[in-house]
Enzyme design. Sequence first.
Site, PDB file in Angstrom:
ATOM      1  N   ARG A  13       5.454  10.410  -6.785  1.00 49.05           N
ATOM      2  CA  ARG A  13       4.250  10.417  -6.238  1.00 49.05           C
ATOM      3  C   ARG A  13       3.726  11.763  -5.860  1.00 49.05           C
ATOM      4  O   ARG A  13       2.690  12.869  -5.981  1.00 49.05           O
ATOM      5  CB  ARG A  13       3.950   9.662  -4.684  1.00 49.05           C
ATOM      6  CG  ARG A  13       3.841   8.977  -5.150  1.00 49.05           C
ATOM      7  CD  ARG A  13       3.795   7.569  -3.916  1.00 49.05           C
ATOM      8  NE  ARG A  13       4.528   7.614  -3.386  1.00 49.05           N
ATOM      9  CZ  ARG A  13       4.909   7.374  -1.949  1.00 49.05           C
ATOM     10  NH1 ARG A  13       3.257   6.770  -1.476  1.00 49.05           N
ATOM     11  NH2 ARG A  13       4.950   7.161  -1.578  1.00 49.05           N
ATOM     12  N   SER A  26       3.555   1.615  -0.152  1.00 52.41           N
ATOM     13  CA  SER A  26       4.062  -0.017   0.966  1.00 52.41           C
ATOM     14  C   SER A  26       3.792   0.462   2.201  1.00 52.41           C
ATOM     15  O   SER A  26       2.883  -0.569   2.803  1.00 52.41           O
ATOM     16  CB  SER A  26       5.008  -0.400   0.278  1.00 52.41           C
ATOM     17  OG  SER A  26       4.822  -0.817  -1.275  1.00 52.41           O
TER      18      SER A  26
END
Length: 154
Positions: A90, A128
Amino acid sequence: MKIALFPGSFDPITKAHVDIVKRSVSLFDKLYIGIGVNSNKQGLLSVGKREDMIREVFKHDERIHVIAYEGLTVNFCKSIGADYMIRGIRTVSDFEYEKAIAQMNHALEPEIESIFIVSKPGYSSISSSIVREIIRYNGDVSQFIPKEAIPFLQ
């Protein structure tokens, strides 16, 4: 047969995870989503619930298999016959972290290749851990997780 493992905690699975799986599955004959179990860490969802949730998300693709494992990820790769490990990237800091792990894995098992898939820009902020925090404070996570996963969070 080309077999890959996409390891992670998936606590819970996010749209960013789903994107990485969908973009990488066509490269392989079989893709395992491996839920790494750390006995020292208490997750938000049980491992069994995470397995069920991920199976529901990918129930229409026979190439995708979901399994939990403990121990070194490279050892698990060997046990399932995977020669490739998928990792999502990311940010730049993700790359540095994943590069170090990939180099250590390569030293342990030179025949297992790490493949980095860069996230789409719209998913780069989804993790998450952030989703878990939103859930803990009763926030709406529907924009961050696949719709099939929502029932498993209630």
